[in-house]
Design an enzyme around this catalytic site. Sequence first.
Site, PDB file in Angstrom:
ATOM      1  N   TYR A 140     -53.552  30.165  38.005  1.00 29.01           N
ATOM      2  CA  TYR A 140     -54.223  31.188  38.810  1.00 29.01           C
ATOM      3  C   TYR A 140     -55.677  30.835  39.093  1.00 29.01           C
ATOM      4  O   TYR A 140     -56.231  31.235  40.117  1.00 29.01           O
ATOM      5  CB  TYR A 140     -54.214  32.532  38.073  1.00 29.01           C
ATOM      6  CG  TYR A 140     -53.077  33.441  38.425  1.00 29.01           C
ATOM      7  CD1 TYR A 140     -51.762  33.012  38.284  1.00 29.01           C
ATOM      8  CD2 TYR A 140     -53.298  34.734  38.876  1.00 29.01           C
ATOM      9  CE1 TYR A 140     -50.712  33.859  38.576  1.00 29.01           C
ATOM     10  CE2 TYR A 140     -52.254  35.582  39.179  1.00 29.01           C
ATOM     11  CZ  TYR A 140     -50.960  35.143  39.024  1.00 29.01           C
ATOM     12  OH  TYR A 140     -49.928  35.981  39.325  1.00 29.01           O
ATOM     13  N   LYS A 191     -42.966  26.185  28.772  1.00 32.69           N
ATOM     14  CA  LYS A 191     -42.064  25.243  29.443  1.00 32.69           C
ATOM     15  C   LYS A 191     -42.458  23.866  28.900  1.00 32.69           C
ATOM     16  O   LYS A 191     -42.804  22.946  29.661  1.00 32.69           O
ATOM     17  CB  LYS A 191     -42.239  25.364  30.971  1.00 32.69           C
ATOM     18  CG  LYS A 191     -41.225  24.593  31.798  1.00 32.69           C
ATOM     19  CD  LYS A 191     -39.822  25.169  31.775  1.00 32.69           C
ATOM     20  CE  LYS A 191     -38.859  24.219  32.490  1.00 32.69           C
ATOM     21  NZ  LYS A 191     -37.447  24.679  32.399  1.00 32.69           N
ATOM     22  N   ASP A 223     -37.453  29.743  31.363  1.00 30.03           N
ATOM     23  CA  ASP A 223     -36.201  30.012  32.096  1.00 30.03           C
ATOM     24  C   ASP A 223     -35.204  30.739  31.189  1.00 30.03           C
ATOM     25  O   ASP A 223     -34.558  31.713  31.591  1.00 30.03           O
ATOM     26  CB  ASP A 223     -35.606  28.722  32.688  1.00 30.03           C
ATOM     27  CG  ASP A 223     -35.523  27.579  31.697  1.00 30.03           C
ATOM     28  OD1 ASP A 223     -36.099  27.676  30.594  1.00 30.03           O
ATOM     29  OD2 ASP A 223     -34.871  26.555  32.022  1.00 30.03           O
ATOM     30  N   ASP A 247     -46.866  36.925  34.604  1.00 28.72           N
ATOM     31  CA  ASP A 247     -46.770  37.694  35.847  1.00 28.72           C
ATOM     32  C   ASP A 247     -45.301  37.965  36.157  1.00 28.72           C
ATOM     33  O   ASP A 247     -44.897  39.094  36.425  1.00 28.72           O
ATOM     34  CB  ASP A 247     -47.425  36.902  36.989  1.00 28.72           C
ATOM     35  CG  ASP A 247     -47.318  37.633  38.320  1.00 28.72           C
ATOM     36  OD1 ASP A 247     -47.539  38.852  38.339  1.00 28.72           O
ATOM     37  OD2 ASP A 247     -47.003  36.973  39.330  1.00 28.72           O
ATOM     38  N   ASP A 251     -42.846  41.622  35.330  1.00 34.09           N
ATOM     39  CA  ASP A 251     -42.127  42.362  36.377  1.00 34.09           C
ATOM     40  C   ASP A 251     -40.664  42.522  35.992  1.00 34.09           C
ATOM     41  O   ASP A 251     -40.071  43.583  36.158  1.00 34.09           O
ATOM     42  CB  ASP A 251     -42.202  41.622  37.728  1.00 34.09           C
ATOM     43  CG  ASP A 251     -43.305  42.182  38.625  1.00 34.09           C
ATOM     44  OD1 ASP A 251     -44.317  42.651  38.079  1.00 34.09           O
ATOM     45  OD2 ASP A 251     -43.152  42.139  39.860  1.00 34.09           O
TER      46      ASP A 251
HETATM   47  C1  IPM Z   1     -50.056  41.632  38.764  1.00 33.64           C
HETATM   48  C2  IPM Z   1     -50.057  41.323  40.247  1.00 33.64           C
HETATM   49  C3  IPM Z   1     -51.264  40.438  40.532  1.00 33.64           C
HETATM   50  C4  IPM Z   1     -51.082  39.151  39.762  1.00 33.64           C
HETATM   51  C5  IPM Z   1     -51.510  40.151  42.025  1.00 33.64           C
HETATM   52  C6  IPM Z   1     -51.571  41.428  42.827  1.00 33.64           C
HETATM   53  C7  IPM Z   1     -52.754  39.335  42.224  1.00 33.64           C
HETATM   54  O1  IPM Z   1     -48.866  40.734  40.629  1.00 33.64           O
HETATM   55  O2  IPM Z   1     -51.031  42.242  38.287  1.00 33.64           O
HETATM   56  O3  IPM Z   1     -49.087  41.294  38.105  1.00 33.64           O
HETATM   57  O4  IPM Z   1     -50.409  38.226  40.224  1.00 33.64           O
HETATM   58  O5  IPM Z   1     -51.642  39.066  38.655  1.00 33.64           O
HETATM   59 MG    MG Z   2     -47.399  40.713  39.104  1.00 36.14          MG
END
Ligand code: IPM
Ligand code: MG
Length: 356
Positions: A140, A191, A223, A247, A251
């Site tokens: 990042y 990884k 993975d 990240d 999710d």
């Molecule tokens: C998160 C989001 C952010 C990230 C984006 C919006 C920059 O996906 O907070 O997980 O990738 O960190």
């Molecule tokens: Mg995210």
Amino acid sequence: MTMKIAVLPGDGIGPEIITQALRVLEVLKNEGMAMEFTEAPLGGQAYDQYGHPYPEFTQKICRAADAVLLGAVGGPQYDNLDRPLRPERGLLGIRKDLGLFANLRPAVLYPELANASTLKPEVVAGLDIMIVRELTGDVYFGQPRGMRTNESGEREGFNTMVYSESEVRRIAHVAFDIAMKRGKKLCSVDKANVLETTEFWKEIVIDVAKEYPEVELSHMYVDNAAMQLIRNPKQFDVMVTGNIFGDILSDEASMLTGSIGMLASASLNETKKGLYEPSHGSAPDIAGKNLANPIATILSAAMMLRYTFDNEAAAVRIENAIKKVLAAGYRTGDIYEEGMKRVSCSEMGDQIVASM
Ligand code: IPM
Ligand code: MG
């Protein structure tokens, strides 16, 4: 000592959900908890006012605050802006500026919402995972990065995956400390079979583990971790991983609960200053309609009381107020089921304030 809280409503549903979180905090303030709220824009809202997603005005307020409470950023009207001006850059900017390297993303399934998950209830019932994501390093932020024309005249994009030893050590310590307060199980995700950066990560995590003999440490390739989260998520207690893997996995983990509108997050620096925000986005499609679920933001305010202000009792009180409201059958649209009482964003706020 007055708790100095910067409030950044942001874009989309941000202002609506922040309003409800502030109402809950006002209950504590009216009872005598010394709190001072200062509002500032971030993301698209900031671009509209100041031409930058994390303008100096907001920087000053956030640097001076003990904690930052954020709604959400982003919206389709900003998608075509130059990259450095997009709302997401505001978020990345504030993380880096405040040194918020430790991102805590709990994935908790409330028993009342067991049917909200797309997985079978027996796979997810009682789920309680804490994902610890490193937030200010990795691909990042690694340099060099960009787009260029290479030696053979072809265009290419490139980023750099890099972690220094101190970066891995400090996030490992955060993860082990959290594991000590929970089930004492930590899974480090890497990884290492392919990427040197994460082979190095693993080596450092193993070294830090010597200071935490009570914690059972395991390692998993990313993975496989993605697969295991779906196959048998309850095997995990605390997971620690780098920025990009975190990240993605956070999710995935959030959706095990089926209700991203319920998940809070905290991003902390070395002095426990923190940015607190819901895990979900700005939901432009329902913005301004009083339909959003404010619970993730209210839970983020509870995390703020717990992690920055060391007030476990106040945090638990908010969490219990929410549990009572869920048990009484109140649901916003995102978690609505047949037979429940459907409420708006502000009505959910009313119920939670009342049950405080
Ligand atoms: C998160 C989001 C952010 C990230 C984006 C919006 C920059 O996906 O907070 O997980 O990738 O960190
Ligand atoms: Mg995210």
